[in-house]
Design a protein around this motif. Structure first.
Motif, PDB file in Angstrom:
ATOM      1  N   ALA A  20      -8.021   8.580  43.856  1.00 45.06           N
ATOM      2  CA  ALA A  20      -8.554   8.414  45.206  1.00 45.06           C
ATOM      3  C   ALA A  20      -7.527   8.839  46.239  1.00 45.06           C
ATOM      4  CB  ALA A  20      -8.967   6.953  45.418  1.00 45.06           C
ATOM      5  N   ALA A  21      -6.254   8.518  45.974  1.00 45.36           N
ATOM      6  CA  ALA A  21      -5.194   8.932  46.891  1.00 45.36           C
ATOM      7  C   ALA A  21      -5.085  10.457  46.935  1.00 45.36           C
ATOM      8  CB  ALA A  21      -3.872   8.307  46.474  1.00 45.36           C
ATOM      9  N   MET A  22      -5.238  11.109  45.764  1.00 47.64           N
ATOM     10  CA  MET A  22      -5.199  12.571  45.727  1.00 47.64           C
ATOM     11  C   MET A  22      -6.354  13.165  46.525  1.00 47.64           C
ATOM     12  SD  MET A  22      -4.336  13.007  41.654  1.00 47.64           S
ATOM     13  CE  MET A  22      -4.566  14.781  41.694  1.00 47.64           C
ATOM     14  N   ILE A  23      -7.541  12.589  46.387  1.00 47.16           N
ATOM     15  CA  ILE A  23      -8.725  13.107  47.094  1.00 47.16           C
ATOM     16  C   ILE A  23      -8.545  12.976  48.608  1.00 47.16           C
ATOM     17  CG2 ILE A  23     -11.185  12.725  47.493  1.00 47.16           C
ATOM     18  CD1 ILE A  23     -11.383  11.857  44.533  1.00 47.16           C
ATOM     19  N   VAL A  24      -8.058  11.817  49.055  1.00 42.91           N
ATOM     20  CA  VAL A  24      -7.849  11.597  50.490  1.00 42.91           C
ATOM     21  C   VAL A  24      -6.833  12.590  51.036  1.00 42.91           C
ATOM     22  CG1 VAL A  24      -6.918   9.966  52.190  1.00 42.91           C
ATOM     23  CG2 VAL A  24      -8.527   9.172  50.446  1.00 42.91           C
ATOM     24  N   GLN A  25      -5.745  12.794  50.254  1.00 42.49           N
ATOM     25  CA  GLN A  25      -4.719  13.718  50.702  1.00 42.49           C
ATOM     26  C   GLN A  25      -5.271  15.137  50.801  1.00 42.49           C
ATOM     27  OE1 GLN A  25      -1.764  12.950  51.763  1.00 42.49           O
ATOM     28  NE2 GLN A  25      -1.138  15.082  52.147  1.00 42.49           N
ATOM     29  N   LYS A  55     -12.315   2.612  50.804  1.00 38.72           N
ATOM     30  CA  LYS A  55     -13.746   2.899  50.686  1.00 38.72           C
ATOM     31  C   LYS A  55     -14.037   3.761  49.458  1.00 38.72           C
ATOM     32  CE  LYS A  55     -15.363   2.483  55.449  1.00 38.72           C
ATOM     33  NZ  LYS A  55     -16.032   3.192  56.573  1.00 38.72           N
ATOM     34  N   LEU A  56     -13.157   4.715  49.203  1.00 39.99           N
ATOM     35  CA  LEU A  56     -13.357   5.611  48.068  1.00 39.99           C
ATOM     36  C   LEU A  56     -13.248   4.856  46.743  1.00 39.99           C
ATOM     37  CD1 LEU A  56     -13.939   8.521  47.323  1.00 39.99           C
ATOM     38  CD2 LEU A  56     -11.489   8.997  47.417  1.00 39.99           C
ATOM     39  N   PHE A  86     -12.317  20.806  43.880  1.00 37.74           N
ATOM     40  CA  PHE A  86     -11.248  19.852  43.588  1.00 37.74           C
ATOM     41  C   PHE A  86     -11.799  18.591  42.916  1.00 37.74           C
ATOM     42  CE2 PHE A  86      -8.417  16.334  44.809  1.00 37.74           C
ATOM     43  CZ  PHE A  86      -7.223  16.798  44.274  1.00 37.74           C
ATOM     44  N   LEU A  87     -12.964  18.102  43.374  1.00 39.67           N
ATOM     45  CA  LEU A  87     -13.554  16.891  42.796  1.00 39.67           C
ATOM     46  C   LEU A  87     -14.003  17.108  41.351  1.00 39.67           C
ATOM     47  CD1 LEU A  87     -15.682  15.582  45.830  1.00 39.67           C
ATOM     48  CD2 LEU A  87     -13.622  14.523  44.874  1.00 39.67           C
ATOM     49  N   MET A 102       1.316  11.383  46.672  1.00 44.09           N
ATOM     50  CA  MET A 102       0.370  10.360  46.229  1.00 44.09           C
ATOM     51  C   MET A 102       1.014   8.974  46.243  1.00 44.09           C
ATOM     52  SD  MET A 102      -2.234  12.164  45.915  1.00 44.09           S
ATOM     53  CE  MET A 102      -1.448  13.257  47.109  1.00 44.09           C
ATOM     54  N   ASP A 103       2.269   8.931  45.801  1.00 43.20           N
ATOM     55  CA  ASP A 103       2.967   7.638  45.787  1.00 43.20           C
ATOM     56  C   ASP A 103       3.136   7.084  47.205  1.00 43.20           C
ATOM     57  OD1 ASP A 103       3.127   7.630  43.063  1.00 43.20           O
ATOM     58  OD2 ASP A 103       5.174   8.474  42.981  1.00 43.20           O
TER      59      ASP A 103
END
Length: 560
Positions: A20-25, A55-56, A86-87, A102-103
């Protein structure tokens, strides 16, 4: 126009926190590149902007689930294509830099959750979170303080078992929020609650209850009501604060009877004994009562006025002694009575003779024991109040007739002060007239030079059944209506001039010597012209034509 495209998740673990962090970024990078925000929704959720990690994660997307990416415009279409690719990828991070990004994002999210936890623990409102099964999963310290319980007594409890008819269960069943619900706890605490449902993917996932202890607020409002009531009266009295030496300056007069009254009133001010002021209406009973208060040791306390004759008997008890909230229909809050407001000061009971016998008994208790009960109250209120009463009635006759209690009469009549009517202190009328002319001139903005000797003679000859109050009203009326800058006989009301004229004619005709008719006629015309100042006004007083008055005046040489 919004462009939307479906993406099927192929990653075996679905979308967990790191992905989820990767997707947001990635969404932030594409949004910045193409100048448009990206939006996301699942088959069960509403569309939201792709910048919220929480939310994700809350979507709980597994392998094989679909997500729908959307953006606006042609540039947005390109951003959507790249986001979908990407998804549908394996979410591999190819460089240490990506891992570091991501971290950082996960760390920021953890910090956000920590800050949220600190906020929840710091707020003074109680917060309780219940899951869909009814189990309490979180409470903040304020909630525990308000309900007087420990975490072990609350967290893990099921509200369907502990409070099946409560607001939280009601909202869990209906999904409809309950706002401003008030409940009274067994320990005496009164709580107001806002209970809102929590929806995830369109289904109710629990409720959050926010409560506030309004017991302290109610106590504060009660105290504020008392302070406001006192402030309202004390503010009115603030402008009336006087030095002891000036306490009786408003009672105008230098006649012997006035000097005697003020001497007795000054002696009465030196004690705390009850005073009974007697006198006709308009003689200045309230002025003397006020002077006694401000010349006494209680002058720093309130001076409260109550007109017992102006308040219906059914309301007088509430006015004097106050009432509790709910004592009768319409009593929405506690009201302090005049006796309570007058504590450490003086209460002036005007027209005491109009009080019915039922209220006389309750007043007698205050006089004897310095205590009373509010209407609907259970506690006895003790006060330190000096009582000054006033009346224009014959209390002795009322005692004989049985309409006024003799024990109350003797309690009130400790220091009797009798005020003389204005007709018995005629020498004070010029002083009073001068005072009222100055007062009304300032208030009305009219410049008045004074009063003619003839007009003053008329005022001093009048009997003044309304006393000083009537005199003040006459001066105000004259100054308001007159066109000149000096009060003359013609300016005065006809009923005052008429009374003097009748007395003069009676005195003239009572003379033992019988004169010719023309002498009487000459005197009558001369008196009328002297008082009225014109042929027309004299004619109206004598009820003849102005031509007749003019002819007679020339005949007798009364005009040039």
């Amino acid at each position: 126009m919004m462009f939307e495209q479906e993406a099927v998740i192929h990653h075996d673990s679905g979308i967990h926190a790191r992905i989820a962090a990767m997707i947001v970024q990635r969404a932030k990078e594409l949004g910045k590149k193409y100048g448009t925000p990206l939006y996301l929704r699942s088959e069960r959720s509403e569309r939201f902007e792709m910048h919220s990690l929480m939310k994700l994660v809350a979507l709980k997307i597994s392998c094989g689930d679909s997500l729908f990416v959307a953006a606006e415009g042609d540039e947005g279409r390109q951003a959507v294509y790249q986001m979908v690719r990407f998804l549908e990828s394996d979410f591999e991070m190819n460089s240490p830099g990506e891992i570091h990004e991501m971290d950082l994002l996960l760390h920021e999210n953890a910090l956000m959750q920590e800050r949220l936890q600190m906020i929840l623990e710091a707020v003074q409102d109680g917060i309780c979170v219940v899951d869909r099964t009814g189990e309490i999963t979180y409470v903040n310290p304020s909630y525990l303080r308000i309900v007087h319980k420990t975490p072990e007594m609350v967290v893990g409890q099921n509200v369907f078992q502990t409070a099946p008819d409560g607001n939280r269960c009601g909202v869990l069943r209906s999904g409809v929020a309950r706002i401003g619900s008030i409940s009274h706890k067994k320990d005496g605490t009164t709580v107001v609650a806002n209970v809102n449902p929590i929806f995830v993917d369109g289904e109710i996932a629990g409720v959050v209850s926010v409560i506030k202890d309004i017991t302290e607020l109610q106590n504060l409002m009660a105290r504020l009501s008392q302070v406001s009531a006192r402030a309202e009266y004390l503010e009115q009295e603030l402008l009336r604060t006087k030095k002891t030496a000036q306490a009786f300056k408003n009672y105008i007069g230098k006649s012997g009877k006035v000097v005697d009254v003020l001497a007795l009133a000054s002696k009465a001010a030196g004690s705390s004994a009850t005073v009974l002021i007697r006198g006709e209406s308009g003689t200045g009973k309230e002025v003397i009562a006020e002077g006694i208060h401000y010349a006494s040791e209680r002058r720093r306390g309130p001076f409260i006025r109550v007109n017992c004759g102006a308040i219906p008997g059914t309301l007088l008890e509430s006015e004097l002694f106050g009432h509790e909230k709910g004592a009768f229909t319409g009593a929405v809050r506690r009201k302090l009575g005049k006796f309570e407001l007058a504590d450490k000061g003086t209460i002036f009971l005007d027209e005491i003779g109009e009080m019915d016998k039922n209220m006389q008994v309750k007043l007698l208790r205050v006089l004897q024991q310095k205590e009373f009960d509010r209407i609907g109250g259970e506690e006895t209120v003790h006060v330190d109040v000096r009582i000054i009463a006033a009346t224009n009635r014959n209390l002795e006759q009322m005692v004989k007739d049985g309409t006024f209690r003799d024990d109350l009469y003797y309690r009130l009549n400790v220091i009797p002060i009798s005020l003389p009517p204005l007709r018995d202190r005629v020498d004070d009328i010029p002083l009073l007239v001068e005072h009222f002319i100055e007062k009304v001139s300032v208030e009305s903005g009219k410049r008045v030079r004074g009063i003619s000797p003839e007009a003053m003679e008329v005022l001093m000859a009048y009997k003044w059944p309304g006393n000083v109050r009537e005199l003040e009203n006459v001066i105000e009326r004259v100054i308001t209506l007159m066109d000149s800058d000096r009060i003359i006989v013609a300016s005065l009301p006809s009923y005052i001039k008429g009374e003097m004229a009748v007395r003069e004619v009676q005195h003239f005709t009572a003379d033992t010597a019988v004169l010719p008719w023309e002498e009487y006629e000459k005197q009558i015309i001369a008196n009328a012209l002297n008082q009225c100042g014109s042929f027309n006004a004299a004619a109206k007083m004598l009820k003849i034509t102005h031509k007749t008055v003019a002819a007679k005046a020339r005949k007798y040489g009364l005009v040039e």
